[in-house]
Write a protein that holds these residues in place. Structure first.
Motif, mmCIF file in Angstrom:
data_model
loop_
_atom_site.group_PDB
_atom_site.id
_atom_site.type_symbol
_atom_site.label_atom_id
_atom_site.label_comp_id
_atom_site.label_asym_id
_atom_site.label_seq_id
_atom_site.Cartn_x
_atom_site.Cartn_y
_atom_site.Cartn_z
ATOM 1 N N CYS B 9 0.792 -1.397 -0.002
ATOM 2 C CA CYS B 9 0.099 0.130 -0.111
ATOM 3 C C CYS B 9 0.821 1.457 -0.049
ATOM 4 O O CYS B 9 1.699 1.501 0.876
ATOM 5 N N VAL B 10 0.810 2.133 -0.796
ATOM 6 C CA VAL B 10 1.498 3.223 -0.931
ATOM 7 C C VAL B 10 0.654 4.468 -0.775
ATOM 8 O O VAL B 10 -0.445 4.807 -1.776
ATOM 9 N N ASP B 11 1.044 5.424 -0.082
ATOM 10 C CA ASP B 11 0.177 6.734 0.054
ATOM 11 C C ASP B 11 0.947 7.577 0.704
ATOM 12 O O ASP B 11 1.540 7.317 1.910
ATOM 13 N N ASP B 12 1.114 8.920 0.452
ATOM 14 C CA ASP B 12 1.765 9.818 1.321
ATOM 15 C C ASP B 12 1.265 10.506 2.519
ATOM 16 O O ASP B 12 1.886 10.934 3.394
ATOM 17 N N GLU B 13 -0.070 10.094 2.702
ATOM 18 C CA GLU B 13 -0.676 10.706 3.940
ATOM 19 C C GLU B 13 -0.966 9.499 4.927
ATOM 20 O O GLU B 13 -1.657 8.507 4.757
ATOM 21 N N PRO B 14 -0.271 9.571 6.030
ATOM 22 C CA PRO B 14 -0.036 8.588 6.945
ATOM 23 C C PRO B 14 -1.603 8.223 7.467
ATOM 24 O O PRO B 14 -1.744 7.140 7.723
ATOM 25 N N ASP B 15 -2.471 9.173 7.611
ATOM 26 C CA ASP B 15 -3.759 8.881 8.084
ATOM 27 C C ASP B 15 -4.685 7.892 6.944
ATOM 28 O O ASP B 15 -5.288 7.013 7.567
ATOM 29 N N PRO B 32 1.125 -10.902 3.859
ATOM 30 C CA PRO B 32 1.766 -9.613 4.734
ATOM 31 C C PRO B 32 1.374 -8.422 3.746
ATOM 32 O O PRO B 32 1.589 -8.230 2.687
ATOM 33 N N LEU B 33 1.306 -7.388 4.903
ATOM 34 C CA LEU B 33 0.679 -5.936 4.261
ATOM 35 C C LEU B 33 2.338 -5.507 4.222
ATOM 36 O O LEU B 33 3.013 -5.099 5.234
ATOM 37 N N GLU B 34 2.656 -4.619 3.322
ATOM 38 C CA GLU B 34 3.837 -3.720 3.219
ATOM 39 C C GLU B 34 3.241 -2.127 3.064
ATOM 40 O O GLU B 34 2.131 -2.335 2.355
ATOM 41 N N THR B 35 3.815 -1.342 3.582
ATOM 42 C CA THR B 35 3.442 0.073 3.436
ATOM 43 C C THR B 35 4.618 1.012 3.071
ATOM 44 O O THR B 35 5.726 0.827 3.216
ATOM 45 N N ALA B 36 4.392 1.914 2.408
ATOM 46 C CA ALA B 36 5.254 2.825 1.834
ATOM 47 C C ALA B 36 4.713 4.292 1.646
ATOM 48 O O ALA B 36 3.493 4.474 1.436
ATOM 49 N N GLY B 37 5.512 5.292 2.063
ATOM 50 C CA GLY B 37 5.062 6.665 1.979
ATOM 51 C C GLY B 37 5.204 7.408 0.904
ATOM 52 O O GLY B 37 4.649 8.522 0.740
ATOM 53 N N SER B 38 6.162 6.839 0.016
ATOM 54 C CA SER B 38 6.300 7.536 -1.284
ATOM 55 C C SER B 38 6.667 6.541 -2.118
ATOM 56 O O SER B 38 6.786 5.567 -2.022
ATOM 57 N N ALA B 39 6.734 6.857 -3.577
ATOM 58 C CA ALA B 39 7.357 6.072 -4.563
ATOM 59 C C ALA B 39 8.740 5.355 -4.517
ATOM 60 O O ALA B 39 8.672 4.278 -4.629
ATOM 61 N N ILE B 64 -0.968 11.326 -6.588
ATOM 62 C CA ILE B 64 -0.286 12.536 -6.323
ATOM 63 C C ILE B 64 0.431 12.475 -5.177
ATOM 64 O O ILE B 64 -0.071 12.299 -3.888
ATOM 65 N N MET B 65 1.903 12.243 -5.142
ATOM 66 C CA MET B 65 2.789 12.129 -4.218
ATOM 67 C C MET B 65 3.909 13.062 -4.300
ATOM 68 O O MET B 65 4.363 13.110 -5.357
ATOM 69 N N PRO B 66 4.361 13.538 -3.214
ATOM 70 C CA PRO B 66 5.888 14.317 -3.417
ATOM 71 C C PRO B 66 6.911 13.205 -4.103
ATOM 72 O O PRO B 66 6.919 12.158 -3.750
ATOM 73 N N GLY B 67 7.483 13.843 -4.996
ATOM 74 C CA GLY B 67 8.469 13.174 -5.637
ATOM 75 C C GLY B 67 8.054 12.283 -6.953
ATOM 76 O O GLY B 67 6.721 12.851 -7.609
ATOM 77 N N GLU B 68 8.262 11.019 -7.280
ATOM 78 C CA GLU B 68 7.593 10.329 -8.339
ATOM 79 C C GLU B 68 5.890 9.988 -7.945
ATOM 80 O O GLU B 68 5.470 9.851 -6.978
ATOM 81 N N ASN B 69 5.297 10.313 -9.075
ATOM 82 C CA ASN B 69 3.872 9.948 -8.769
ATOM 83 C C ASN B 69 3.333 8.548 -8.858
ATOM 84 O O ASN B 69 4.280 7.797 -9.461
ATOM 85 N N GLY B 70 2.125 8.168 -8.542
ATOM 86 C CA GLY B 70 2.005 6.842 -8.413
ATOM 87 C C GLY B 70 1.777 5.835 -9.756
ATOM 88 O O GLY B 70 2.357 4.915 -9.875
ATOM 89 N N LYS B 88 -2.549 -4.140 -10.215
ATOM 90 C CA LYS B 88 -2.453 -2.626 -9.980
ATOM 91 C C LYS B 88 -3.756 -1.934 -9.583
ATOM 92 O O LYS B 88 -4.474 -1.913 -10.456
ATOM 93 N N VAL B 89 -4.008 -1.488 -8.448
ATOM 94 C CA VAL B 89 -5.144 -0.686 -7.884
ATOM 95 C C VAL B 89 -4.734 0.917 -7.743
ATOM 96 O O VAL B 89 -3.748 1.030 -6.879
ATOM 97 N N LEU B 90 -5.341 1.566 -8.245
ATOM 98 C CA LEU B 90 -5.008 3.122 -8.101
ATOM 99 C C LEU B 90 -6.090 3.439 -6.922
ATOM 100 O O LEU B 90 -7.523 3.481 -7.252
ATOM 101 N N LEU B 91 -5.523 4.123 -5.878
ATOM 102 C CA LEU B 91 -6.793 4.757 -4.769
ATOM 103 C C LEU B 91 -6.382 6.020 -4.924
ATOM 104 O O LEU B 91 -5.278 6.712 -4.030
ATOM 105 N N THR B 92 -6.949 6.971 -5.287
ATOM 106 C CA THR B 92 -6.865 8.485 -5.623
ATOM 107 C C THR B 92 -8.143 9.196 -5.675
ATOM 108 O O THR B 92 -9.344 8.775 -6.075
#
Lengths: 471, 165
Positions: B9-15, B32-39, B64-70, B88-92
């Protein structure tokens, strides 16, 4: 875990090939050279089937190849065959071994596959489940009985695995809503595999071990009609199913008051679906009435094989979807049985132990026990395949040419193998049931021991008391 | 032994990431769930999965994330043999038409979820996509069965026979 698996596979591969290579060079007393060769092939097959260095159907294919190469008229050592087989072994035509793939019992199964594929494709299985479950009402114990009975009926004509998969996916979403600590979840989670495993016994096409037993009998010239098998097996299935249900309801008493297993589906009324139903009904009727018209079940089985594709009910992809590997597995076993008999190996093996003092019943109990234990660990079909040629050589002289005296013990051994369902790996229905999360391994062990004990006792009992009257 | 299949799961907003993880928590015992705050973090995670030989069944990614986009990340993954078949799922809430079309055409986007999404919608989508991934890989469905949609599970199990173990 992975390392242990790898070791087991390599050990199996090594031991199997070693057996194949070494056996022909031994000189065991009383065993012909061709018997030694057959012993090598038999040992390799048994080791491969148990350790599974290669898939079990691949082992069956390897068996047929080895027989053609080493024991047929096309043997690679055929020029020297006379030298190597000084005792005058007449090598059978290689087509005999290949021909096992078209054995009437294989064709019978193929016909069953075609019917099952058509039933699944037009959701006949789901709709029958809906209709047949209705009379059982909403009392949880009765729902459990309904599930067991319907699963058993379906698995008598479809594969145990396909029936379990269908029933589980119908039941899980509804049962999942029941409270986690209510034993009812486990009761239903067990009713399905137990129903499927027991139901397969009811007809010759219900499960492959039945085919193994019937093929062994056919090799001795005893052809058991479809209806005769059902006449022997169905009362046993009914009794063990009911007692298993009763026992399981005691062990897992439901707490909820009321439960409705709702299934959303309607009968497909398209022309092709109607054609599928008709072919299904006609074929089954012809199978059941075999004694009236005299057309063997293996011949009747070709009817759906022609009609269903001809009417467009089954398409190419449906035919590709048959469990062809099951047919290979059984054919390899039938082929192996041929050589065990032709080379005199089976008789020699039986002669290594003094069986004096053993009655037929004693032999059946012994072989069933071994078959039951082995079948919990390896595939039921494999367990039956390894034991059957040996069992039949033992029983044959005791039967004294009376076919009933041959059918009863062989059918009993073949059937008891199907009652071996204690472990998750014992049968695919168990593995599926476990992976749904409704039950745990120890629940399977509990029901497996109960059902296994009932199956064992009642099969022997029926074989002694009821079957002699029926045959 | 069955292969481990992860979800990333990748999203720049921790919430948002928190909500996503909570919704998918029931799958974690198997996937297993992996998380990332940016690309960039996601790429680090992919490298780690590659090293461990772990499969990635589904990636749920913000755009939309800082740096490389999704979408760029997803397109890059589609070009990598290892992550090509990852669903690949886009959640935006903010991917424009152009970016979305690019995701569909160049990254074979499997599903688009618009923020805010309905309760359990994401879980439903991820379960379905996991089923499709397992089908595409031809994996034995049994280890994952309890989390799959019943209809899908039935189709996957059809390939089993009485001779299976």
């Amino acid at each position: 875990m992975l390392i242990r698996t790898m070791n087991r596979k390599w050990t199996g591969l090594f031991l199997g090939l070693l057996a194949l290579l070494v056996m022909p060079f031994l000189s065991l007393e009383g065993l012909s050279f061709s018997g030694h060769v057959a012993l090598g092939i038999f040992s390799m097959a048994a080791i491969f089937w148990i350790f599974e260095p290669i898939p079990i159907h691949a082992t069956s294919m390897a068996v047929i190849l080895s027989q053609v190469l080493l024991l047929s008229d096309q043997s690679v050592i055929s020029g020297r065959l006379k030298l190597l087989h000084p005792e005058g072994y007449t090598a059978p035509a290689f087509t005999q071994f290949y021909g096992t793939l078209a054995n009437p019992i294989i064709i019978l199964f193929l016909g069953g596959f075609a019917l099952a594929a058509a039933a699944e494709k037009y959701k006949l299985d789901r709709n029958l489940t809906r209709v047949l479950l209705k009379p059982f009402g909403t009392r949880p114990v009765m729902v459990s009985l309904g599930v067991m009975v319907v699963t058993a009926i379906l698995s008598a004509f479809m594969s145990n695995t396909a029936t379990t998969a269908m029933m589980m996916t119908v039941a899980i979403p509804i049962v999942a809503a029941v409270s986690r600590d209510d034993p009812f979840r486990r009761l239903i989670g067990l009713s399905i595999p137990v129903g499927a495993n027991i139901g397969g016994i009811a007809t010759p096409i219900g499960t492959p071990p039945n085919a193994v037993a019937l093929a062994a009998l056919a090799r001795q010239g005893v052809i058991v009609p479809f209806s005769t098998w059902m006449m022997l097996a169905t009362p046993l299935v009914v009794v063990t199913l009911l007692l298993s249900w009763w026992g399981m309801c005691r062990i897992f008493p439901p707490r909820i008051e009321r439960f409705e297993l709702r299934i959303d589906s309607t009968f497909d009324r398209s022309p092709r679906a109607i054609a599928a139903y008709t072919v299904f009904i006609v074929t089954v009727l012809l199978w059941i009435t075999e004694k009236l018209h005299g057309i063997p079940s293996g011949v009747v089985a070709f009817l759906p094989l022609v009609l269903l594709p001809a009417m467009g009910v089954l398409e190419k992809k449906d035919i590709r979807g048959f469990s062809w590997e099951v047919l290979w597995l059984v054919a390899g076993g039938i082929s192996l049985g041929l050589s065990l008999q032709q080379t005199g190996l089976a008789v020699w093996m039986v002669g290594q132990v003094s069986w004096e003092g053993f009655s037929t019943t004693g032999l059946v109990v012994l072989f069933s026990l071994v078959g039951f234990l082995v079948a919990n660990l390896v595939s039921h079909t494999v367990s039956a395949t390894i034991l059957m040629p040996i069992a039949i050589s033992l029983v044959l002289p005791l039967a004294g040419g009376v076919s009933a005296a041959l059918v009863i013990p062989i059918a009993a051994i073949g059937i008891i193998v199907s009652y071996a369902n204690i472990l998750p790996i014992s049968t695919p229905p168990n593995a599926i049931a476990l992976s749904t999360g409704l039950i745990e391994s120890r629940d399977l062990a509990t029901s497996g021991i109960l059902v296994g004990a009932l199956g064992f006792i009642f099969t022997i009992l029926f074989g002694l008391v009821l079957w002699p009257i029926l045959l | 032994m069955s292969e481990t299949i992860s979800i990333l799961c990748v999203d720049d907003e921790p919430d948002v990431l928190d909500v996503v993880v909570r919704e998918l928590a029931s799958l974690e015992d198997t996937f297993p769930l992996e998380t990332a705050g940016s690309a960039a973090e996601a790429r680090e995670c992919l490298d780690r999965l590659r090293r461990d030989g772990t499969g990635l069944g589904v990636i749920v990614c913000d755009h939309i994330m800082p740096g490389e986009n999704g979408v760029d990340l997803l397109v890059a993954m589609a070009g990598d043999e290892q992550w090509r078949i990852t669903r690949k799922v886009l959640l935006t809430g903010q991917a424009g038409l152009e970016a979305t079309v690019r995701a569909i055409n160049r990254a074979e986007l499997a599903h688009y979820i618009a923020k805010p999404w309905e309760n359990r919608e994401l879980l439903h989508v991820v379960r379905r996509q996991l089923g499709l991934y397992i089908a595409a890989r031809g994996l034995d469905p049994l280890p994952y069965l309890r989390h799959l949609e019943p209809g899908q599970a039935a189709a996957l199990l059809r390939h089993m026979s009485d001779a299976d173990r």
